[in-house]
Motif scaffolding. Structure first.
Motif, PDB file in Angstrom:
ATOM      1  N   ASP A 128       0.846  -1.193   0.000  1.00 47.84           N
ATOM      2  CA  ASP A 128       0.000   0.000   0.000  1.00 47.84           C
ATOM      3  C   ASP A 128       0.886   1.249   0.000  1.00 47.84           C
ATOM      4  O   ASP A 128       1.602   1.487   0.953  1.00 47.84           O
ATOM      5  CB  ASP A 128      -0.889  -0.019   1.248  1.00 47.84           C
ATOM      6  N   TRP A 129       0.946   2.033  -1.088  1.00 48.96           N
ATOM      7  CA  TRP A 129       0.096   2.015  -2.248  1.00 48.96           C
ATOM      8  C   TRP A 129       0.911   1.912  -3.541  1.00 48.96           C
ATOM      9  O   TRP A 129       0.655   1.082  -4.369  1.00 48.96           O
ATOM     10  CB  TRP A 129      -0.800   3.272  -2.250  1.00 48.96           C
ATOM     11  N   GLY A 146      -3.252  -0.875  -3.375  1.00 46.31           N
ATOM     12  CA  GLY A 146      -2.870  -1.378  -2.066  1.00 46.31           C
ATOM     13  C   GLY A 146      -3.446  -2.715  -1.670  1.00 46.31           C
ATOM     14  O   GLY A 146      -3.179  -3.185  -0.559  1.00 46.31           O
ATOM     15  N   ASP A 171       2.758   6.308  -0.013  1.00 45.99           N
ATOM     16  CA  ASP A 171       1.352   6.103   0.364  1.00 45.99           C
ATOM     17  C   ASP A 171       0.817   7.356   1.053  1.00 45.99           C
ATOM     18  O   ASP A 171       1.085   7.581   2.234  1.00 45.99           O
ATOM     19  CB  ASP A 171       1.217   4.899   1.293  1.00 45.99           C
ATOM     20  N   ARG A 180      -8.677   3.491   0.018  1.00 45.57           N
ATOM     21  CA  ARG A 180      -7.937   3.331   1.270  1.00 45.57           C
ATOM     22  C   ARG A 180      -8.776   2.722   2.382  1.00 45.57           C
ATOM     23  O   ARG A 180      -8.304   2.542   3.506  1.00 45.57           O
ATOM     24  CB  ARG A 180      -7.403   4.680   1.738  1.00 45.57           C
TER      25      ARG A 180
END
Length: 600
Positions: A128-129, A146, A171, A180
């Protein structure tokens, strides 16, 4: 002499562990103390397509947090335990990354000599990410997203002996446009600690020069067929694909096709998969040419069907295997006090699913998170239907009046939409062959919701074998298979759709804070709160009895909030550290089983 040997051995053991210890003073699960830094999450990470020759790369890596824009590895800040995210206790770091920094990882590895005849693939379960990856100083690729696995062929850049792997991660969490879930830079209420960097297993795999890259398995119980689409790294029409189906070690069916064509296997006397009987068939998939086997993988499949049908009273019901089934389960967020997104061990990963079955449920709604592949295999084996959310979360491009947008906001809206579609497709591709997945949920409560009808129709077209719940508790449009309502704390039906299945996508949230098992002693909440287990159970039973009435009125599924406490939320059936079950389990199980059988 013996005394000296013991002293040296002790010194080595302590040195190994002196480089790692959990960070912070938050509550932890029992599994945190069972972690062996030399054997972290050692189980095979992709059970839906398995090969024998692989190597786990989890463990202690060098790391550094540096300002955005550094072009090479500079200096290590210490050791991080992969695959636990940098913000987690189990990483040993517990620092927030933020949009202005990048997280660097590095470690050395060697490739077994017996792998020299083919190719070597480097796999990441999830990062992530945005990840950039180098081997021996040579960049081999990048990936954004992610929640999905990705891999690179690193054969050409390998050297004999030690090789160096370097990963850079950016991220921005809620300062970016990417999905997210519940991560936020300022955790509070229903929003939780950010998760950045590597958070699933990193591993290598030995494959032949010509190899199988993916399996896409679709059961057809009405036609007694199992369809298996096999992708390879080379498109050679002279290749032959063979799929053999096994049941308890006995060959029961097989089929062949040329490369590029799906293998259709005729299944006789099929055993259906269901929560009451989660039967799985073993598969062996072989790639050959001119009679020579080039590659072979193990897999599994189930014969099952998800659909809707109008019942004798005219109510559209969810069906499994052409029979009405009331789907009932908890909202499962998949967070851990010590590992955040990452369960400490595979036993921990399976625990919540096992307890869900113990509690008498037949379904889980996986809430705005995607799990490692092994989680879905556990559901397949245990018999749990999964409603899979998209972990969206950015601002909605269609909510805002664009005449008030500045240039940066317009760009973010466009990036958000493009990236959402990319990541949603990757999630569906990743999870397609897992039998437990029954419902796709593109949006939750209007979080980042946009072009709902378009997204729902695309999802249904892309995977017609599952049901589509277009917006769980969100802005409702007449599309997809389901109308999904949220109501707290008790169940209520304030809308009804005569053309689609009507479900209660969230309700409950009965809170009970327990001292020594809470994330933050001075801040905790539930939709309603009680003082002891009996009061919580009594309230749960009251809601359950109300739900029984609403099933007759038209509800076809329900989701109770929630499996466990999460950070300051104390409305779980189990504490966040998984050490206390907060309800009377026998009473809970009895009423849950009655609800699951309500349409029998």
């Amino acid at each position: 002499m013996r005394k000296i040997f013991l002293i040296v051995l002790c010194s080595f053991t302590l040195t190994g562990y002196s480089q790692w210890s959990p960070a912070g003073d938050k509550i932890k699960t029992k599994w945190a103390s069972e972690i062996d830094i030399n054997n972290v999450l050692l189980e095979y990470p992709r059970p839906i397509m398995e090969r024998p020759n692989w190597q786990n790369l989890n463990g202690l890596w060098d790391y550094a947090i540096a300002p955005v824009g550094m072009h090479e590895w500079d200096k290590s800040d210490g050791k991080i335990l992969v695959p636990f995210p940098v913000e987690s206790s189990l990483s040993s770091i517990q620092k927030t990354l933020g949009k202005n920094n990048e997280l660097w990882y590095s470690r050395e590895f060697t490739v077994p000599e017996r792998w020299n005849n083919g190719k070597v693939l480097l796999h990441f379960g999830a990062v992530d990410w945005k990840a950039d990856v180098w081997v021996n100083g040579i960049k081999i690729g990048s990936h954004t997203g992610g929640y999905t696995p990705f891999s690179f062929d690193i054969t050409a850049v390998l050297t004999k002996g030690n090789n160096k792997l370097t990963v850079k991660v950016w991220d921005p969490t809620n300062d970016g446009f990417q999905p997210r879930g519940k991560q936020i830079n300022n955790p509070h209420g229903i929003w939780y600690t950010p998760v950045s960097g590597i958070w699933q297993t990193v591993w290598m795999e030995s494959v032949p020069k010509h190899y199988i890259t993916n399996l896409k398995t679709t059961p057809d119980i009405d036609g007694n067929r199992l369809c298996v689409e096999v992708a390879t790294n080379e498109n050679n029409l002279s290749d032959i694909i063979e799929v053999s189906v096994w049941d308890s070690g006995k060959l029961v069916a097989s089929g062949k096709s040329v490369s590029g064509q799906a293998v259709e296997v005729l299944m006789k006397d099929i055993k259906l998969w269901s929560p009451d009987s989660p039967h799985l068939y073993d598969l062996k998939v072989t790639l050959s040419n001119a009679g020579k086997v080039l590659d072979e993988v193990k897999s599994y499949a189930a014969m099952r069907k998800y659909s809707t049908q109008r019942d004798k009273n005219g109510i559209v019901r969810l069906q499994l295997n052409n029979k009405d089934l009331f789907q009932f389960g908890p909202l499962d967020q998949g967070w851990w006090p010590d590992g955040l997104y990452t369960a400490p061990t595979d036993e921990a990963l399976a625990y919540d699913i096992i307890k869900t079955k113990d509690f008498g449920y037949n379904m889980i709604r996986k809430h705005v998170k995607v799990e490692p592949a092994r989680w879905y295999t556990h559901c397949d084996k245990l018999g749990i239907i999964v409603w899979q959310d998209m972990p969206n979360g950015d601002k909605s491009p269609q909510w805002q009046n664009k005449k008030y947008f500045d240039g940066n906001e317009l760009k973010r809206a466009a990036n958000s939409e493009t990236n959402y579609k990319k990541e949603w497709k990757e999630i569906i591709d990743y999870l397609y062959s897992y039998p437990c997945i029954g419902v796709w949920v593109p949006f939750n409560e209007a979080w980042g919701q946009f072009k709902t009808q378009e997204i729902a129709e695309w999802t249904k077209t892309y995977d017609p074998s599952r049901l589509v719940n277009p917006a769980s508790g969100g802005n409702h449009y007449t599309c997809g298979d389901i109308l999904d309502l949220h109501n707290y704390p008790g169940p209520d039906m304030f809308l009804y759709d005569a053309q689609r299945a009507t479900v209660l996508g969230e309700y409950g949230g009965i809170g009970l804070p327990l001292a020594d098992h809470i994330w933050q002693p001075d801040k905790n909440w539930g939709y309603v709160q009680f003082k002891n287990s009996k009061e919580v159970t009594d309230e749960y039973i009251k809601y359950a009895n109300n739900l029984k009435t609403l099933i007759k009125a038209g509800f076809s599924a329900a989701v109770y909030t929630q499996t466990t406490d999460v950070e300051v939320e104390v409305n779980g059936l189990i504490t966040y550290d998984r050490k206390v079950i907060k309800v009377d389990e026998p009473r809970l199980k009895q009423v849950n089983q009655e609800i699951c059988k309500a349409l029998d």
